[in-house]
Write a protein that holds these residues in place. Structure first.
Motif, short mmCIF file in Angstrom:
data_model
loop_
_atom_site.label_atom_id
_atom_site.label_comp_id
_atom_site.label_asym_id
_atom_site.label_seq_id
_atom_site.Cartn_x
_atom_site.Cartn_y
_atom_site.Cartn_z
N SER A 91 -20.17 68.24 -52.07
CA SER A 91 -21.53 67.80 -51.57
C SER A 91 -22.02 69.75 -52.12
CB SER A 91 -22.17 67.33 -49.80
OG SER A 91 -23.08 67.82 -49.83
N ASN A 92 -23.60 69.67 -51.99
CA ASN A 92 -23.61 70.67 -51.35
C ASN A 92 -25.00 71.37 -51.45
OD1 ASN A 92 -22.93 72.59 -54.82
ND2 ASN A 92 -23.87 71.22 -55.88
N VAL A 93 -24.99 69.88 -50.83
CA VAL A 93 -25.91 70.00 -49.53
C VAL A 93 -24.81 70.23 -47.90
CG1 VAL A 93 -27.40 68.52 -47.47
CG2 VAL A 93 -27.25 67.82 -50.10
N ALA A 94 -24.06 70.27 -48.37
CA ALA A 94 -23.34 70.26 -46.93
C ALA A 94 -23.07 71.49 -46.60
CB ALA A 94 -21.84 70.02 -47.06
N PRO A 95 -22.87 72.95 -47.76
CA PRO A 95 -22.37 74.24 -47.79
C PRO A 95 -23.48 75.08 -46.57
CG PRO A 95 -22.19 73.40 -49.96
CD PRO A 95 -22.10 72.55 -49.03
N ASN A 96 -24.86 74.15 -47.52
CA ASN A 96 -25.80 74.62 -46.72
C ASN A 96 -26.64 74.69 -45.34
OD1 ASN A 96 -27.25 76.40 -49.46
ND2 ASN A 96 -27.20 74.36 -50.22
N LEU A 97 -25.61 73.15 -44.98
CA LEU A 97 -25.95 73.58 -43.96
C LEU A 97 -24.87 74.13 -42.90
CD1 LEU A 97 -27.09 71.44 -41.42
CD2 LEU A 97 -25.50 69.39 -41.85
N ILE A 98 -23.79 74.46 -43.33
CA ILE A 98 -23.09 75.25 -42.71
C ILE A 98 -24.06 76.40 -41.96
CG2 ILE A 98 -20.89 77.07 -42.76
CD1 ILE A 98 -19.95 74.02 -41.24
N ALA A 99 -24.15 76.51 -43.57
CA ALA A 99 -24.97 78.68 -42.94
C ALA A 99 -26.34 78.59 -42.79
CB ALA A 99 -25.65 78.19 -44.79
N HIS A 100 -26.49 77.18 -41.56
CA HIS A 100 -27.45 76.74 -41.11
C HIS A 100 -27.01 76.83 -39.56
CE1 HIS A 100 -31.19 75.83 -38.29
NE2 HIS A 100 -30.64 74.12 -38.52
N ILE A 101 -25.94 76.05 -39.69
CA ILE A 101 -25.26 76.24 -38.65
C ILE A 101 -24.74 77.81 -37.37
CG2 ILE A 101 -23.52 75.19 -37.61
CD1 ILE A 101 -22.91 72.99 -38.84
N LEU A 102 -24.16 78.37 -39.01
CA LEU A 102 -23.74 79.72 -38.72
C LEU A 102 -24.92 80.53 -38.31
CD1 LEU A 102 -21.28 80.65 -41.53
CD2 LEU A 102 -20.52 79.98 -39.48
N GLU A 103 -26.50 80.11 -38.67
CA GLU A 103 -27.14 80.88 -38.17
C GLU A 103 -27.51 81.09 -36.83
OE1 GLU A 103 -30.20 82.29 -42.51
OE2 GLU A 103 -30.57 80.76 -40.69
N GLU A 111 -27.04 85.35 -44.79
CA GLU A 111 -26.90 86.76 -46.08
C GLU A 111 -26.05 88.09 -45.11
OE1 GLU A 111 -28.51 88.50 -49.78
OE2 GLU A 111 -29.24 87.72 -48.88
N GLN A 112 -26.62 88.55 -43.83
CA GLN A 112 -26.14 89.42 -43.16
C GLN A 112 -24.91 89.15 -42.54
OE1 GLN A 112 -28.44 90.38 -40.05
NE2 GLN A 112 -27.29 92.10 -39.18
N LEU A 113 -25.16 87.66 -41.94
CA LEU A 113 -23.58 87.46 -41.75
C LEU A 113 -22.01 87.56 -42.99
CD1 LEU A 113 -23.76 84.27 -39.96
CD2 LEU A 113 -22.70 86.09 -38.81
N LEU A 114 -22.65 87.52 -43.87
CA LEU A 114 -21.44 86.80 -45.00
C LEU A 114 -21.21 88.43 -45.37
CD1 LEU A 114 -22.68 84.67 -48.29
CD2 LEU A 114 -21.07 84.80 -46.66
N LYS A 115 -22.75 89.42 -45.16
CA LYS A 115 -22.08 91.25 -45.11
C LYS A 115 -20.94 91.08 -44.30
CE LYS A 115 -24.37 95.26 -46.15
NZ LYS A 115 -25.50 96.44 -46.29
N PHE A 119 -18.26 90.21 -47.42
CA PHE A 119 -18.36 91.47 -48.42
C PHE A 119 -17.66 93.36 -47.74
CE2 PHE A 119 -22.00 88.76 -49.85
CZ PHE A 119 -21.66 88.28 -50.49
N ILE A 120 -18.14 93.33 -46.20
CA ILE A 120 -18.16 94.58 -45.94
C ILE A 120 -15.88 94.69 -45.77
CG2 ILE A 120 -17.98 96.39 -44.23
CD1 ILE A 120 -20.91 95.88 -43.96
N PRO A 121 -15.14 94.08 -45.31
CA PRO A 121 -14.47 93.44 -44.97
C PRO A 121 -13.67 93.78 -46.10
CG PRO A 121 -15.20 92.25 -43.34
CD PRO A 121 -16.22 92.85 -44.17
N ALA A 122 -13.92 92.82 -46.87
CA ALA A 122 -13.26 92.68 -48.48
C ALA A 122 -13.93 94.28 -49.29
CB ALA A 122 -13.74 91.09 -49.06
N LYS A 123 -14.56 94.46 -49.33
CA LYS A 123 -15.19 95.76 -50.12
C LYS A 123 -15.21 94.93 -51.20
CE LYS A 123 -11.30 98.61 -48.43
NZ LYS A 123 -10.14 100.22 -49.02
N MET A 124 -16.41 94.42 -50.96
CA MET A 124 -17.26 93.62 -51.94
C MET A 124 -18.32 94.72 -51.71
SD MET A 124 -16.17 89.81 -51.86
CE MET A 124 -17.07 88.70 -52.94
N THR A 125 -18.92 95.45 -52.33
CA THR A 125 -20.45 95.84 -52.59
C THR A 125 -21.44 96.01 -53.38
OG1 THR A 125 -19.46 97.49 -54.02
CG2 THR A 125 -18.71 98.25 -51.68
#
Length: 269
Positions: A91-103, A111-115, A119-125
């Protein structure tokens, strides 16, 4: 938030429909593709039934303009047809719902949470969901088996972007592999944990496929959209990871990429 938490306990009682015979959809069901939520938003799955470039461009237009509010309303109308956790159904719907839950849990944009958390811990600039005008010029074009240009998501989207909308480059993916190979990282170890048995020697972790038999163990994930495909395979015991990306997508591409990755891995092990 725990893996066993019911989704409607986190995001509200108006999502009480996310249950079947009083068995609620949990966070774990969402991250293992066992929730029973649809593959895609309304209208997109139907277009994918006939895979041609015209339908792909139509699907891209829908997905690019579909709002978070529209998806949440759509989720509220879902009627599950089987008990959550009983079967694997991507399901592509499920990860979007996870993103909403995390917010909701962190009170921060996804996107700020990902960073902050990845992204910052893994040095993905150079990894982003939405690209500015300059960054858009670096996104590779994708093509089909007839070498026709396929649609992309260079322009910003309205959804969270948790399902196949992150853009990256080879250097950042190498850093991501290195981050995933750090067995002292508790978050990494949790993401590799076997949570649902699928078939044969395949388990599902936190969106990872965990492949384990008598002689080997590795995690892997395939992703693809329109004119691109990727296989990412990580062998923690051998401290090896490989990512192969192609800017062409056709019926045989998936298997060809995986065969190539397996040959490289077997020579390195």
């Amino acid at each position: 938030m725990a893996l066993e938490d019911a989704v409607y306990d986190i995001i509200g009682k108006k999502y009480k429909n996310l249950q079947y015979q009083e068995e609620p959809v949990t966070v774990q069901h969402l991250i293992t593709h066992t929730s029973g939520l649809p593959l895609n938003i309304q209208g997109v799955s139907e277009l994918y039934q006939i895979p041609n470039s015209n339908n792909y461009f139509k699907a891209q237009e829908i997905l690019a303009n579909y709002s978070k509010e529209e998806l949440l309303l759509e989720i509220q109308s879902v009627r599950l047809t089987q008990k959550p956790g009983e079967g694997y159904s991507y399901s592509n719907v499920a990860p979007n719902l996870i993103a909403h839950i995390l917010e909701i849990v962190y009170n921060k944009p996804f996107e700020q949470l990902l960073k902050e958390k990845l992204f910052i811990p893994a040095k993905m600039t150079r990894t982003h969901i939405n690209l500015d005008d300059r960054q858009q010029t670096f996104l590779a074009n994708g093509y089909n088996e007839d070498n026709k240009l396929m649609p992309n998501f260079k322009k910003p989207i309205q959804l969270w972007g948790a399902a196949g909308r992150i853009k990256s480059n080879s250097e950042d993916l190498l850093n991501y592999i290195k981050w995933q190979l750090n067995n002292r990282n508790a978050d990494v170890k949790l993401s590799h944990k076997k949570l649902f048995y699928d078939v044969d020697n395949i388990w599902i972790g936190c969106y990872w496929e965990v492949i384990e038999d008598d002689t080997s163990y590795h995690i892997e994930h395939h992703g693809g959209i329109y004119g691109s495909q990727n296989w990412l395979m990580i062998y923690p015991e051998h401290n090896i990871g490989i990512s192969i990306i192609t800017n062409a997508s056709f019926p045989q591409a998936n298997q060809l990429i995986k065969e190539t990755a397996n040959k490289i891995i077997n020579r390195l092990k």
